[in-house]
Design an enzyme around this catalytic site. Structure first.
Site, short mmCIF file in Angstrom:
data_model
loop_
_atom_site.label_atom_id
_atom_site.label_comp_id
_atom_site.label_asym_id
_atom_site.label_seq_id
_atom_site.Cartn_x
_atom_site.Cartn_y
_atom_site.Cartn_z
CB THR A 188 5.70 -4.42 4.61
OG1 THR A 188 5.83 -3.74 5.84
CG2 THR A 188 4.34 -5.10 4.57
NE ARG A 216 1.49 2.14 12.60
CZ ARG A 216 1.79 1.50 11.48
NH1 ARG A 216 2.42 0.35 11.51
NH2 ARG A 216 1.45 2.01 10.31
CB VAL A 217 -2.14 -2.15 15.43
CG1 VAL A 217 -2.53 -3.22 14.42
CG2 VAL A 217 -1.84 -2.79 16.79
N GLY A 218 -0.61 -1.34 12.54
CA GLY A 218 -0.80 -0.83 11.18
C GLY A 218 -1.87 -1.59 10.43
CG ASP A 219 -1.60 -1.47 6.16
OD1 ASP A 219 -0.54 -1.43 6.82
OD2 ASP A 219 -1.62 -1.58 4.93
CB THR A 239 3.38 -2.93 1.06
OG1 THR A 239 4.48 -2.21 1.67
CG2 THR A 239 3.48 -2.82 -0.45
N GLY A 240 2.46 -0.12 2.47
CA GLY A 240 2.52 1.34 2.36
C GLY A 240 2.24 2.00 3.69
CB THR A 241 1.38 5.52 4.47
OG1 THR A 241 0.50 5.59 3.34
CG2 THR A 241 2.70 6.17 4.09
N GLY A 242 0.48 2.62 6.47
CA GLY A 242 -0.61 1.81 6.99
C GLY A 242 -1.85 2.58 7.43
N1 ASP Z 1 1.89 -1.07 5.83
C1 ASP Z 1 2.93 -1.28 6.81
C2 ASP Z 1 2.52 -0.64 8.12
O1 ASP Z 1 1.97 0.45 8.10
C3 ASP Z 1 4.26 -0.73 6.41
C4 ASP Z 1 4.78 -1.16 5.05
O2 ASP Z 1 4.00 -1.62 4.22
O3 ASP Z 1 6.00 -1.08 4.83
O4 ASP Z 1 2.79 -1.20 9.14
#
Ligand code: ASP
Length: 321
Positions: A188, A216-219, A239-242
């Site tokens: 990301t 699914r929509v992330g952050d 970036t991370g666990t959205g």
């Molecule tokens: N934050 C992103 C998501 O959850 C994933 C990532 O940062 O790698 O879609």
């Protein structure tokens, strides 16, 4: 004295282990991050806006063979690719975002067009593609987003009910699949900048997390979660666990802490990344700049592809803690 314009970028966070990388792969990442930082730095040096600098940096990150937003996106549980992106202008608080697009070559350019010409802030799926098409943006066949590494990553994850951060999946399967391949794409991406006019901006783009449920929509495309910019405080790209970043409104929380508690960019960012997110098992990091030109790049994972460049100075890039 007026602060020097600066741009900071990330290419994703996760289990990026030194022992799973080789010197050549590392060098490629550093070179790619440096080139993209220099491109952003040039825009800022010419008096360009933070908004233009972050849009261009993220466009280049989407196109870069080493990162996953754009070509090389991760697979959904349905075996497809769904891309999300957002951009925000700290000068005006205007924002644009798109989610779940499958054929737009550069999602960040679609998000930017939403900001520039639409009365709305976010479009999703078919509506987002119709908007991008009407704006004359470049479309690609969904197969453009396919890469063998991503496919293998998904084949492994698909038997499980779980999802995975891109870089975690890459490291987990590296031993049996050699997926830490410098020629493959993952990560990301995001950028934040502070320009010569005193404005800040942020942009974020992603393929999401491996084996995510379709739809699914992330952050990343959510203003306040994965992207936020306000000249009064700062600009943030995460970036991370959205899901955890969404529940924490992570990007906005950095700004809110600065505004309401009067703390520094560094203290606000560290509180969100090192303190609040881990409490709900939120893994990842962010890049942020404030309207004085300060830069922070905190993360709570093993690594985060990251860097920053002040106009006139050599870019700094790093991967591990
Ligand atoms: N934050 C992103 C998501 O959850 C994933 C990532 O940062 O790698 O879609």
């Amino acid at each position: 004295m007026k602060a020097t314009p600066v741009i900071a970028i990330h290419g994703g966070a996760g289990t990026i282990l030194r022992q799973a990388m080789n010197a050549e792969a590392e060098a490629r990442y550093h070179a790619a991050l440096t080139d993209i930082l220099r491109a952003g730095e040039r825009i800022l040096a010419d008096g360009g806006s933070a908004l233009d600098a972050v849009t261009e940096a993220v466009r280049l990150l989407e196109d870069c063979p080493l990162f996953n937003a754009g070509h090389g996106a991760v697979f959904t549980a349905a075996g497809t690719h769904e891309l999300d992106a957002s951009v925000m202008d700290g000068a005006t608080l205007e924002a644009g975002a798109i989610s779940c697009v499958t054929r737009v070559k550069n999602p960040v350019l679609a998000a930017r067009r939403v900001l520039d010409v639409s009365d709305h802030v976010m479009f999703t799926a078919a509506g987002a593609e119709a908007f991008a098409e009407a704006q004359g943006l470049e479309f690609v066949d969904p197969s453009y987003f396919y890469t063998e590494a991503r496919h293998q990553q998904w084949m492994k994850a698909r038997g499980t009910s779980g999802t995975m951060l891109d870089h975690d999946a890459m490291t987990k399967f590296a031993s049996d699949n050699d997926l830490i391949d410098p020629d493959k794409k993952f990560g990301t991406v995001g950028a934040v900048a502070f320009d010569a006019h005193g404005h800040v901006a942020a942009a974020t783009s992603t393929g999401g997390i491996t084996n995510k449920q379709a739809g699914r929509v992330g952050d990343a495309p959510l203003i306040g979660a994965g992207c936020y910019a306000n000249d009064a405080t700062c600009a943030v790209s995460t970036t991370g666990t959205g899901e955890m970043f969404m529940r924490m409104l992570a990007a906005y929380d950095v700004s809110a802490q600065m505004e309401y508690r009067g703390v520094s960019l560094e203290d606000a960012s560290n509180d969100v990344v090192m303190n609040k997110l881990p409490r709900i098992e939120g893994r990842g990091g962010l890049v942020a700049v404030d309207a004085k030109g300060n830069v922070v790049l905190p993360f709570n994972t093993e690594g985060m592809y990251r860097g920053f460049a002040r106009v006139g100075e050599t870019p700094f890039t790093a991967i591990y803690r």
